[in-house]
Design an enzyme around this catalytic site. Sequence first.
Site, PDB file in Angstrom:
ATOM      1  N   MET A  31       0.845  -1.203   0.000  1.00  0.00           N
ATOM      2  CA  MET A  31       0.000   0.000   0.000  1.00  0.00           C
ATOM      3  C   MET A  31       0.876   1.247   0.000  1.00  0.00           C
ATOM      4  SD  MET A  31      -3.394  -1.015   2.107  1.00  0.00           S
ATOM      5  CE  MET A  31      -2.737  -0.794   3.734  1.00  0.00           C
ATOM      6  N   HIS A  35       9.085   1.187   3.104  1.00  0.00           N
ATOM      7  CA  HIS A  35      10.171   1.167   4.092  1.00  0.00           C
ATOM      8  C   HIS A  35      10.966  -0.114   3.867  1.00  0.00           C
ATOM      9  CE1 HIS A  35       7.586  -1.707   6.130  1.00  0.00           C
ATOM     10  NE2 HIS A  35       6.629  -0.790   6.227  1.00  0.00           N
ATOM     11  N   GLU A  36      11.956  -0.343   4.734  1.00  0.00           N
ATOM     12  CA  GLU A  36      12.840  -1.505   4.567  1.00  0.00           C
ATOM     13  C   GLU A  36      12.072  -2.832   4.547  1.00  0.00           C
ATOM     14  OE1 GLU A  36      16.022  -2.588   3.962  1.00  0.00           O
ATOM     15  OE2 GLU A  36      16.123  -0.570   3.158  1.00  0.00           O
ATOM     16  N   HIS A  38       9.162  -3.473   3.157  1.00  0.00           N
ATOM     17  CA  HIS A  38       8.734  -3.685   1.766  1.00  0.00           C
ATOM     18  C   HIS A  38       9.930  -4.028   0.882  1.00  0.00           C
ATOM     19  CE1 HIS A  38       5.602  -0.629   3.167  1.00  0.00           C
ATOM     20  NE2 HIS A  38       4.855  -1.659   2.829  1.00  0.00           N
ATOM     21  N   GLN A  62     -10.266  -2.651   2.255  1.00  0.00           N
ATOM     22  CA  GLN A  62      -9.792  -3.327   3.461  1.00  0.00           C
ATOM     23  C   GLN A  62      -9.707  -2.401   4.670  1.00  0.00           C
ATOM     24  OE1 GLN A  62      -5.938  -4.339   1.557  1.00  0.00           O
ATOM     25  NE2 GLN A  62      -5.049  -3.952   3.568  1.00  0.00           N
ATOM     26  N   ARG A 190       2.598   2.952   9.211  1.00  0.00           N
ATOM     27  CA  ARG A 190       1.876   3.757  10.206  1.00  0.00           C
ATOM     28  C   ARG A 190       2.803   4.364  11.260  1.00  0.00           C
ATOM     29  NH1 ARG A 190      -1.864  -0.342   8.999  1.00  0.00           N
ATOM     30  NH2 ARG A 190      -3.893   0.471   8.357  1.00  0.00           N
TER      31      ARG A 190
HETATM   32  P1  AMP Z   1       1.496  -2.886   3.481  1.00  0.00           P
HETATM   33  O1  AMP Z   1       2.035  -1.862   2.548  1.00  0.00           O
HETATM   34  O2  AMP Z   1       1.563  -2.474   4.913  1.00  0.00           O
HETATM   35  O3  AMP Z   1       0.167  -3.440   3.061  1.00  0.00           O
HETATM   36  O4  AMP Z   1       2.509  -4.103   3.389  1.00  0.00           O
HETATM   37  C1  AMP Z   1       2.825  -4.701   2.166  1.00  0.00           C
HETATM   38  C2  AMP Z   1       3.588  -5.965   2.419  1.00  0.00           C
HETATM   39  O5  AMP Z   1       4.778  -5.662   3.139  1.00  0.00           O
HETATM   40  C3  AMP Z   1       2.812  -6.984   3.267  1.00  0.00           C
HETATM   41  O6  AMP Z   1       3.041  -8.291   2.775  1.00  0.00           O
HETATM   42  C4  AMP Z   1       3.395  -6.794   4.621  1.00  0.00           C
HETATM   43  O7  AMP Z   1       3.298  -7.927   5.440  1.00  0.00           O
HETATM   44  C5  AMP Z   1       4.835  -6.492   4.288  1.00  0.00           C
HETATM   45  N1  AMP Z   1       5.467  -5.781   5.379  1.00  0.00           N
HETATM   46  C6  AMP Z   1       5.025  -4.671   6.015  1.00  0.00           C
HETATM   47  N2  AMP Z   1       5.844  -4.341   7.025  1.00  0.00           N
HETATM   48  C7  AMP Z   1       6.835  -5.271   7.038  1.00  0.00           C
HETATM   49  C8  AMP Z   1       7.985  -5.487   7.849  1.00  0.00           C
HETATM   50  N3  AMP Z   1       8.291  -4.679   8.860  1.00  0.00           N
HETATM   51  N4  AMP Z   1       8.784  -6.547   7.560  1.00  0.00           N
HETATM   52  C9  AMP Z   1       8.481  -7.389   6.535  1.00  0.00           C
HETATM   53  N5  AMP Z   1       7.412  -7.225   5.731  1.00  0.00           N
HETATM   54  C10 AMP Z   1       6.599  -6.198   5.979  1.00  0.00           C
END
Ligand code: AMP
Length: 290
Positions: A31, A35-36, A38, A62, A190
């Site tokens: 989304m 960050h690291e 991703h 969602q 967040r």
């Molecule tokens: P999001 O953008 O928060 O929907 O996350 C996208 C993808 O990145 C999802 O598969 C998350 O589980 C993964 N993700 C988010 N934060 C982390 C993290 N700190 N370490 C590893 N993967 C992450």
Amino acid sequence: MKTIRTAQGLRDAVRGARERGSARVGLVPTMGALHEGHLSLVRAARRDCDLIVMSIFVNPKQFTEAVDLEGYPRQEAADAALAAAAGVDVLFAPEASELYPEGFATTVHVAGPVTETLEGAGRGPAHFDGVATVVSKLLLVSGADRAYFGQKDAQQLMVVRRMVADLGIRTDIVACTTVRDSDGLAMSSRNVRLNGEDRARATAIPRALEAVEAALALGETDVEALHARAGAVLAAAGITPEYVAFVDAHSFLPAHEIGEPVLCAIAARVGSVRLIDNTVLTLPEPSEER
Ligand code: AMP
């Protein structure tokens, strides 16, 4: 790196790459506000795929709270630079009206404890319906061979695994370990919304998980006792968790003692920011008898 905004454009780009010899296509759904965490998914994808597609889509379906959706950080230009530097080949950044055009009427619903407990109970059923619907669409449109998800969202990962297995989607789902900041806090888009004091308090969440791991390593396998350890660490930081849960890591049914892998998951609001984190608990190897 090419930025694509339409589903047809993504299909064409993937088909073209396959015709030019890209054997394996990897998808990293996000989304944005990268960050690291991703970028670790991108690195994992690069190790075993030829074409890396990253999607950036703040999926309205969602979100169960309007303020969370509106306040979700959006920084596409910065994200594009990070994605390109990490080795993303195709950035798929559609508008909501592209993925959900007028007349869109399908919901992918995964039933059972895996969607009804923890995040499903806390955020309501629409959350995982939204996740399953958008992820199935992204997998089908991209035709990815592999898709990469973070263990940080352990329940989401299990929902996606269930959905892919049930619908016969041919994508392999790859889980990647949680990336943390130096103070232990799991990276999350967040986190930028935490003020300095709350940022420090939030480290009680990973410290609570560590306290559970440490107690288990010393032989404590009773879930109630482990629950109390986590609760004490959170309470000391003035955090009242939404849940500290111990569930079977596959079925998401409540766990009463540590035997088969157990997911210990925490959700808590720190200030106005809702954070989640987890660890998978397994019995320590029995020490060798002498
Ligand atoms: P999001 O953008 O928060 O929907 O996350 C996208 C993808 O990145 C999802 O598969 C998350 O589980 C993964 N993700 C988010 N934060 C982390 C993290 N700190 N370490 C590893 N993967 C992450």
